[in-house]
Write an enzyme that holds these catalytic residues in place. Structure first.
Site, PDB file in Angstrom:
ATOM      1  N   ASP A 196      32.069  70.406  49.644  1.00 16.72           N
ATOM      2  CA  ASP A 196      32.515  71.339  48.602  1.00 16.72           C
ATOM      3  C   ASP A 196      32.939  72.695  49.173  1.00 16.72           C
ATOM      4  O   ASP A 196      32.453  73.745  48.736  1.00 16.72           O
ATOM      5  CB  ASP A 196      31.404  71.565  47.574  1.00 16.72           C
ATOM      6  CG  ASP A 196      30.740  70.281  47.116  1.00 16.72           C
ATOM      7  OD1 ASP A 196      31.459  69.304  46.871  1.00 16.72           O
ATOM      8  OD2 ASP A 196      29.496  70.259  46.993  1.00 16.72           O
ATOM      9  N   GLU A 210      35.443  67.773  37.494  1.00 17.49           N
ATOM     10  CA  GLU A 210      34.636  68.793  38.153  1.00 17.49           C
ATOM     11  C   GLU A 210      35.491  69.501  39.205  1.00 17.49           C
ATOM     12  O   GLU A 210      36.660  69.178  39.403  1.00 17.49           O
ATOM     13  CB  GLU A 210      33.398  68.176  38.811  1.00 17.49           C
ATOM     14  CG  GLU A 210      33.703  67.201  39.930  1.00 17.49           C
ATOM     15  CD  GLU A 210      32.463  66.529  40.496  1.00 17.49           C
ATOM     16  OE1 GLU A 210      31.352  66.783  39.993  1.00 17.49           O
ATOM     17  OE2 GLU A 210      32.603  65.738  41.443  1.00 17.49           O
TER      18      GLU A 210
END
Length: 359
Positions: A53, A262
Site C-alpha cells: 500500500d 478501496e
C-alpha cells in the site's frame, strides 16, 4: 531468495527506530526467466521487511514512501482481512527512482496510539507549515475502523498520534490531496473488511452485511472530506465521491470491474483531477476524471491489470517531470498478506488518458 526471507523474518519484530539501507535491482530492470522473457515489470524496492500500500510523496527533493508493514501472524485468510494484522509503520525514502532505499525504522506503532485496538492498515502523509502529517486507519477498542492523524517535524518521523480519531472519520485507506489553491481533501473508504458497507445509514451498524450489495443498485463509493486549516479535522460534512459511467449515471454495485472497492488516490494533471482506485475482488486499478477535487468523476479506464496476490493498492506522483505509479505484489513471499512495494513509470496518451500497465 532464502537469504532475503531469513532477513525478513528477523526484522519483523523490530520495535526501535533504526535506519537501514536496502538495495535491489533498479525499478526498470526486471528479472528474466531462462528464456529471457521479463518475469516481473519491476523489482521490489526493499526486502528487509514486507511492505504494501505505498503512498509516495516528494518532500525536500526526496521521495518518501508511507507503506503498510506486513507481518506473519499465522491467522487464516478471510474476507474481513483479519490476517492483515499489521502493527506499525516504517517510512522509506530514496533520492530518485532506481536509487538506494533507506528504511527509517518504526515511525508509529499501535501501542503508541491511545485509542487504537489493532490493525494499522494503509496510511498516507501530507506536509503543511513545517509539520508532517501521517494519516492512518486502525480499529479502535470496539473493533471499528477509524482514521487518526499523527504529526512530526520530520518526514521520516517518529510521529506522535492525536489522542482521538478524526471526528466523522471511518473505514480505511485515507489519501490526502493538497490542491494548488491551498485546500486539502481526504478520500477514504474500503468495502468488506474496510467496513464501508456498515456505514450506509450514517452510523456504524454492526449487524450490516459483511459485503456490499451485489444487485443493480448504485455502488457504494469512497468518501471525501475537506480538511481544516490545521489538517487535523474535517471542515464540514463528509460527502460521497460520485463516480459516473459514460452516460453520466452512477456506477452500479454489480459493475465489479469499474466500481470503487478501496485504495482511492487523487492526482492532478493538466487541470484535470484523476481519482484512481482498486476494484478489489476483480483486482484492477482503474481511474475516473473530473473537473474538481470534489467530483463528480467519470470512469475512463484501467491503469493496471491484476498483480500477483489478491490485493492491489497504489499511489501516483510526478518526479522531475515524469510520472510514476507505486504499487505492490507478492513476488518475495508468494503470500497475499506478505507483500512488497514496487514502482514503474506511468505513461499517458496525448489526450491525457493513462496507458494500461500489464504487470
Amino acid at each position: 531468495m532464502a537469504a532475503s526471507l531469513a532477513l525478513l523474518a528477523a526484522c519483523q519484530s523490530t520495535e526501535t527506530k533504526q535506519e537501514t539501507t536496502a538495495t535491489t535491482a533498479p525499478a526498470e530492470a526486471p528479472k528474466a526467466d531462462s528464456a529471457g522473457a521479463k518475469k516481473y515489470l519491476s523489482e521490489p524496492l526493499i526486502s528487509n521487511i514486507y511492505t504494501a500500500d505505498p503512498s509516495a510523496h516528494v518532500f525536500n527533493g526526496k521521495i518518501y514512501i508511507y507503506p503498510s508493514h506486513d507481518i506473519e501472524t499465522g491467522m487464516p485468510e478471510n474476507d474481513k482481512g483479519d490476517h492483515f494484522a499489521m502493527n506499525d509503520y516504517h517510512i522509506l525514502s530514496m533520492d530518485s527512482v532506481g536509487s538506494k532505499v533507506t528504511d527509517h525504522g518504526v515511525a508509529l506503532s499501535v501501542k503508541d496510539i491511545p485509542w487504537a485496538g489493532r490493525q494499522l492498515w494503509a496510511p498516507d502523509a501530507a506536509f503543511k507549515s513545517g509539520t508532517y502529517y501521517l494519516y492512518f486507519p486502525v480499529k479502535d477498542k470496539q473493533d471499528v475502523f477509524r482514521i487518526g492523524v499523527a504529526t512530526s517535524t520530520s518526514p521520516s518521523g517518529p510521529f506522535k498520534a492525536e489522542a482521538t480519531p478524526i471526528a466523522g472519520s471511518f473505514s480505511i485507506d485515507p489519501a490526502v490531496f493538497q490542491d494548488t489553491d491551498g485546500n486539502a481533501y481526504m478520500y477514504f473508504g474500503g468495502l468488506w473488511g474496510g467496513q464501508l458497507q456498515r456505514w450506509q445509514k450514517g452510523t456504524y451498524d454492526a449487524n450490516a452485511a459483511e459485503k456490499e450489495p451485489s444487485t443493480d443498485v448504485p455502488a457504494l463509493s469512497a468518501r471525501m472530506g475537506k480538511l481544516s486549516a490545521d489538517m487535523k479535522h474535517f471542515d464540514g460534512p463528509v460527502q460521497d465521491v460520485k463516480i459516473l459511467d459514460e452516460a453520466g449515471k452512477p456506477l452500479l454495485a454489480s459493475d465489479t470491474k469499474r466500481r470503487f472497492f478501496e485504495g482511492g488516490w487523487l492526482h492532478k494533471y493538466n487541470g484535470k483531477y484523476y481519482f484512481s482506485y482498486s476494484t478489489g475482488d476483480t483486482h484492477l486499478l482503474v481511474y475516473a476524471v473530473g473537473d474538481n477535487p470534489t467530483g463528480p468523476f467519470t470512469y475512463k479506464g484501467v491503469i493496471m491489470q491484476p498483480v500477483e496476490g489478491w490485493t492491489t493498492h497504489h499511489s501516483i506522483i510526478e518526479v522531475k517531470g515524469k510520472w510514476y505509479i507505486f504499487y505492490h505484489d507478492t513476488q518475495l513471499s508468494g503470500k497475499t498478506w506478505l507483500r512488497n512495494i514496487k514502482v514503474t513509470e506511468l505513461k499517458r496518451k496525448a489526450d491525457g488518458s493513462i496507458e494500461t500497465i500489464v504487470p
